[in-house]
Design an enzyme around this catalytic site. Structure first.
Site, mmCIF file in Angstrom:
data_model
loop_
_atom_site.group_PDB
_atom_site.id
_atom_site.type_symbol
_atom_site.label_atom_id
_atom_site.label_comp_id
_atom_site.label_asym_id
_atom_site.label_seq_id
_atom_site.Cartn_x
_atom_site.Cartn_y
_atom_site.Cartn_z
ATOM 1 N N CYS A 66 -5.462 -9.662 2.505
ATOM 2 C CA CYS A 66 -6.565 -8.879 3.078
ATOM 3 C C CYS A 66 -7.799 -9.700 3.461
ATOM 4 O O CYS A 66 -8.206 -9.691 4.622
ATOM 5 C CB CYS A 66 -6.961 -7.771 2.116
ATOM 6 S SG CYS A 66 -5.670 -6.524 1.960
ATOM 7 N N GLU A 79 -7.829 2.308 2.539
ATOM 8 C CA GLU A 79 -7.294 2.068 1.201
ATOM 9 C C GLU A 79 -8.058 0.914 0.555
ATOM 10 O O GLU A 79 -8.273 -0.116 1.180
ATOM 11 C CB GLU A 79 -5.800 1.701 1.313
ATOM 12 C CG GLU A 79 -5.140 1.422 -0.009
ATOM 13 C CD GLU A 79 -5.313 2.561 -0.993
ATOM 14 O OE1 GLU A 79 -4.823 3.659 -0.739
ATOM 15 O OE2 GLU A 79 -5.989 2.353 -2.040
ATOM 16 N N ARG A 97 0.909 -14.213 0.206
ATOM 17 C CA ARG A 97 0.304 -14.281 1.545
ATOM 18 C C ARG A 97 -1.105 -14.884 1.460
ATOM 19 O O ARG A 97 -1.933 -14.412 0.695
ATOM 20 C CB ARG A 97 0.251 -12.876 2.172
ATOM 21 C CG ARG A 97 1.638 -12.354 2.555
ATOM 22 C CD ARG A 97 1.572 -10.957 3.121
ATOM 23 N NE ARG A 97 1.308 -9.937 2.114
ATOM 24 C CZ ARG A 97 1.227 -8.635 2.384
ATOM 25 N NH1 ARG A 97 1.374 -8.201 3.625
ATOM 26 N NH2 ARG A 97 0.985 -7.764 1.421
ATOM 27 N N VAL A 125 0.838 -1.207 0.000
ATOM 28 C CA VAL A 125 0.000 0.000 0.000
ATOM 29 C C VAL A 125 0.871 1.254 0.000
ATOM 30 O O VAL A 125 0.666 2.168 -0.806
ATOM 31 C CB VAL A 125 -0.954 -0.007 1.222
ATOM 32 C CG1 VAL A 125 -1.586 1.360 1.439
ATOM 33 C CG2 VAL A 125 -2.028 -1.059 1.031
ATOM 34 N N LEU A 170 -17.372 -12.832 -9.321
ATOM 35 C CA LEU A 170 -18.223 -14.003 -9.550
ATOM 36 C C LEU A 170 -17.433 -15.091 -10.276
ATOM 37 O O LEU A 170 -18.005 -15.888 -11.005
ATOM 38 C CB LEU A 170 -19.461 -13.613 -10.371
ATOM 39 C CG LEU A 170 -20.536 -12.816 -9.635
ATOM 40 C CD1 LEU A 170 -21.727 -12.539 -10.557
ATOM 41 C CD2 LEU A 170 -21.033 -13.534 -8.379
ATOM 42 N N ASN A 205 -14.612 -5.433 2.421
ATOM 43 C CA ASN A 205 -13.819 -6.645 2.170
ATOM 44 C C ASN A 205 -14.602 -7.901 2.536
ATOM 45 O O ASN A 205 -14.544 -8.906 1.833
ATOM 46 C CB ASN A 205 -12.500 -6.591 2.945
ATOM 47 C CG ASN A 205 -11.405 -5.938 2.119
ATOM 48 O OD1 ASN A 205 -11.664 -5.459 1.019
ATOM 49 N ND2 ASN A 205 -10.189 -5.917 2.630
ATOM 50 N N THR A 225 -5.664 -1.078 7.493
ATOM 51 C CA THR A 225 -7.008 -1.555 7.841
ATOM 52 C C THR A 225 -7.031 -1.877 9.332
ATOM 53 O O THR A 225 -6.307 -2.763 9.790
ATOM 54 C CB THR A 225 -7.330 -2.806 7.001
ATOM 55 O OG1 THR A 225 -7.205 -2.462 5.619
ATOM 56 C CG2 THR A 225 -8.729 -3.322 7.286
ATOM 57 N N LYS A 242 -14.228 -0.109 5.422
ATOM 58 C CA LYS A 242 -13.172 -0.952 4.847
ATOM 59 C C LYS A 242 -13.434 -2.438 5.153
ATOM 60 O O LYS A 242 -13.421 -3.289 4.268
ATOM 61 C CB LYS A 242 -11.814 -0.504 5.398
ATOM 62 C CG LYS A 242 -10.647 -1.364 4.982
ATOM 63 C CD LYS A 242 -10.416 -1.362 3.490
ATOM 64 C CE LYS A 242 -9.491 -2.483 3.087
ATOM 65 N NZ LYS A 242 -9.298 -2.597 1.666
ATOM 66 N N ALA A 248 -15.753 -18.429 -9.991
ATOM 67 C CA ALA A 248 -15.610 -19.561 -9.068
ATOM 68 C C ALA A 248 -14.168 -20.042 -9.117
ATOM 69 O O ALA A 248 -13.497 -19.938 -10.147
ATOM 70 C CB ALA A 248 -16.557 -20.671 -9.483
HETATM 71 P P1 NAD Z 1 3.138 -4.774 3.896
HETATM 72 O O1 NAD Z 1 3.472 -5.836 4.872
HETATM 73 O O2 NAD Z 1 3.396 -5.000 2.438
HETATM 74 O O3 NAD Z 1 3.919 -3.434 4.290
HETATM 75 C C1 NAD Z 1 3.959 -2.925 5.577
HETATM 76 C C2 NAD Z 1 5.309 -2.247 5.774
HETATM 77 O O4 NAD Z 1 5.299 -1.529 7.003
HETATM 78 C C3 NAD Z 1 6.492 -3.221 5.868
HETATM 79 O O5 NAD Z 1 7.441 -2.900 4.876
HETATM 80 C C4 NAD Z 1 7.057 -2.984 7.286
HETATM 81 O O6 NAD Z 1 8.465 -3.135 7.347
HETATM 82 C C5 NAD Z 1 6.619 -1.573 7.547
HETATM 83 N N1 NAD Z 1 6.552 -1.182 8.958
HETATM 84 C C6 NAD Z 1 5.950 -1.810 9.999
HETATM 85 N N2 NAD Z 1 6.093 -1.097 11.124
HETATM 86 C C7 NAD Z 1 6.785 0.018 10.804
HETATM 87 C C8 NAD Z 1 7.246 1.149 11.542
HETATM 88 N N3 NAD Z 1 6.983 1.294 12.838
HETATM 89 N N4 NAD Z 1 7.940 2.093 10.879
HETATM 90 C C9 NAD Z 1 8.214 1.970 9.579
HETATM 91 N N5 NAD Z 1 7.791 0.943 8.822
HETATM 92 C C10 NAD Z 1 7.091 -0.028 9.433
HETATM 93 O O7 NAD Z 1 1.612 -4.414 4.141
HETATM 94 P P2 NAD Z 1 0.544 -3.917 3.053
HETATM 95 O O8 NAD Z 1 0.061 -5.050 2.240
HETATM 96 O O9 NAD Z 1 1.083 -2.710 2.371
HETATM 97 O O10 NAD Z 1 -0.665 -3.496 3.995
HETATM 98 C C11 NAD Z 1 -0.601 -2.348 4.829
HETATM 99 C C12 NAD Z 1 -1.975 -2.094 5.393
HETATM 100 O O11 NAD Z 1 -2.878 -1.743 4.319
HETATM 101 C C13 NAD Z 1 -2.615 -3.273 6.101
HETATM 102 O O12 NAD Z 1 -3.388 -2.823 7.170
HETATM 103 C C14 NAD Z 1 -3.515 -3.873 5.034
HETATM 104 O O13 NAD Z 1 -4.592 -4.587 5.591
HETATM 105 C C15 NAD Z 1 -4.002 -2.636 4.321
HETATM 106 N N6 NAD Z 1 -4.390 -2.840 2.931
HETATM 107 C C16 NAD Z 1 -3.661 -3.661 2.128
HETATM 108 C C17 NAD Z 1 -4.036 -3.811 0.795
HETATM 109 C C18 NAD Z 1 -3.253 -4.730 -0.117
HETATM 110 O O14 NAD Z 1 -3.738 -5.011 -1.221
HETATM 111 N N7 NAD Z 1 -2.074 -5.209 0.277
HETATM 112 C C19 NAD Z 1 -5.133 -3.126 0.281
HETATM 113 C C20 NAD Z 1 -5.830 -2.256 1.117
HETATM 114 C C21 NAD Z 1 -5.455 -2.127 2.437
#
Ligand code: NAD
Length: 433
Positions: A262, A151, A329, A11, A252, A210, A122, A206, A254
């Site tokens: 997420c 997001e 993941r 994100v 949709l 989802n 999230t 959010k 399957a």
């Molecule tokens: P991610 O694991 O890819 O990235 C998170 C990053 O945060 C990592 O690089 C980690 O090292 C860093 N981090 C953690 N603690 C930190 C700190 N204190 N200081 C600096 N950096 C730090 O995660 P993501 O997939 O980008 O998801 C982030 C959030 O967005 C989650 O809550 C997720 O649910 C939400 N989200 C994800 C998506 C998706 O498609 N991946 C879509 C919408 C929302």
């Protein structure tokens, strides 16, 4: 505007690139030194189609930079965006908020002037309130608002979604913070619906979105099971349903069940939030359980094709949780492979982008093919587990000659059934008789 983004993952990175390309000064912060060093050396740390060109452009323009220092990024920022992970807590399975709280503690000391702290991660309802309390406690003089800015981007389409969002939702509880968000999203004015709501509503939107999408996938998978018994065809049924605008054609398809970083964690977190508030979110709970069972059952289907063959050799096409990403993941492919090897099968797998990430999980428990063709060599069956469109144009006539047994389990309904049957393949797909 000056923007600091804490967390430079799936994100944070596309958001950083997106905001920088709109002319903002963006500093992406991450505590992972390897990630930051790579980004500083102009190396992308994740795969997203089309991202590389814009990444180079924004870095070159000086609008986007990277650091491990929260101080360096946050000082003088107008907006600090939290985009750290909120994975399931290892014990409770609720959203683990430790990274959010750590980031809040770290950033509190460096806020200068009025700053909006916008939470893009999230998080459960009430997290914005808690973040506000942490910052106030650490820095009582700070002038700030904490808002929820959920997001909705899809991995694989992250940049497209950044520039063409269906909606922008902001949970603000002050006019000042609302004005900052209006300025940030001014380039989207007139193109995208902006929704300003209570912070708790934004946090809920959010999860509720989802969970709804996950339920839609689970629903069509159950209808697919029904089609298999009743003689209907799920692709025809889904098309007929999707033409109804009230239903819509998306989600949709399957398949082997939903996965990714997420849906599994967010459905679980939402169900647990329901329990906390004394509300039985039974549809979501059934979706979670049904989806888990489905992934297990998919491995049985593949093994069912090769019956009692000990140490069967299974070729796998696809490791990512969906096409267009390198993210494994909670990928259905990964769960299905884990089941297959637990049941004694040998697996050789190929993916266009996700092999490196899968290697970190399976190490030498499976073999990794360098080409899609390679998984067919000597295989007793090949399973399609990720819907990469390029799998459709493989030369199956030639590949049939490489296999030990001509069997394909297409759990994404991706391939051309009649062509494969004509070539003599035993061909299994989802949701048809
Ligand atoms: P991610 O694991 O890819 O990235 C998170 C990053 O945060 C990592 O690089 C980690 O090292 C860093 N981090 C953690 N603690 C930190 C700190 N204190 N200081 C600096 N950096 C730090 O995660 P993501 O997939 O980008 O998801 C982030 C959030 O967005 C989650 O809550 C997720 O649910 C939400 N989200 C994800 C998506 C998706 O498609 N991946 C879509 C919408 C929302």
């Amino acid at each position: 505007m000056k923007i600091a983004i804490i967390g430079t993952g799936y994100v944070g990175l596309p958001s950083g690139i997106g905001f920088a390309s709109l002319g903002n000064d963006v500093v992406c912060i991450d505590k992972d030194e390897t990630k930051v060093s790579a980004l500083k050396e102009n190396k992308l740390t994740l795969y997203e189609e089309g991202m590389e060109a814009l990444f180079f452009k924004t870095v070159e323009s000086g609008k986007l930079s990277f650091t491990t220092s929260v101080k360096e990024g946050v000082e003088n920022a107008d907006i600090v965006i939290l985009a750290v992970g909120t994975p399931p807590h290892p014990q409770t399975k609720e959203a683990d908020l430790r990274y959010i709280y750590e980031a809040a503690e770290e950033l509190a000391l460096y806020l200068t002037g009025y700053t909006v702290v916008a939470n893009k991660s999230t998080v459960p309802v009430g997290t914005g309130q808690k973040v506000e309390e942490i910052i106030k406690e650490k820095n009582p003089n700070a002038d700030f608002d904490v808002i929820s800015l959920p997001e909705f981007l899809r991995e694989g389409y992250a940049l497209y979604d950044f520039f063409h969002p269906d909606r922008i939702v902001a949970g603000c509880n002050s006019e000042r913070s609302e004005n900052v968000i209006r300025t940030l999203y001014a380039p989207f004015d007139g193109k995208t619906q902006m929704l300003f709501v209570k912070r708790q509503s934004a946090e809920t939107i959010k999860y509720a979105s989802n969970a709804f999408l996950a339920m839609k996938i689970h629903y069509i998978n159950e209808i697919a099971d029904f089609c298999e018994k009743s003689g209907a065809d799920i692709d025809e049924v889904a098309k007929g349903m999707g033409l109804d605008k009230r239903i819509g054609e998306k989600f949709l398809n399957a398949g082997p069940g939903f996965g990714g970083s997420c849906f599994p964690k967010d459905t679980t977190a939402m169900a647990l939030m329901g329990e906390k508030y004394g509300v039985d979110l039974s549809l979501i709970k059934q979706t979670i359980e049904g989806n888990k069972a489905r992934k297990e059952e998919m491995a049985e289907r593949i093994l069912g094709m090769i019956k009692d063959l000990p140490n069967a050799k299974i070729g796998v096409l696809g490791l990512a949780f969906k096409n267009g990403t390198d993210d494994v993941r909670e990928s259905p492919a990964m769960d299905i492979i884990a089941s297959l090897i637990e049941k004694g099968a040998r697996v050789k797998a190929f993916d266009y982008q996700a092999t490196k990430n899968a290697q970190k999980v399976f190490e030498d428990k499976i073999e990794y093919a360098l080409t899609a063709e390679d998984v067919f060599k000597g295989a007793d069956a090949v399973a399609v587990l990720t819907e990469w469109p390029a799998f459709q144009s493989l030369d199956f006539e030639h590949l049939a000659l490489l296999m030990n047994k001509k069997k394909i389990a297409d759990l994404r309904n991706l391939l051309n059934a009649s062509e494969l049957k004509k070539l003599g393949f035993e061909y299994l797909r989802i949701g048809s008789f």
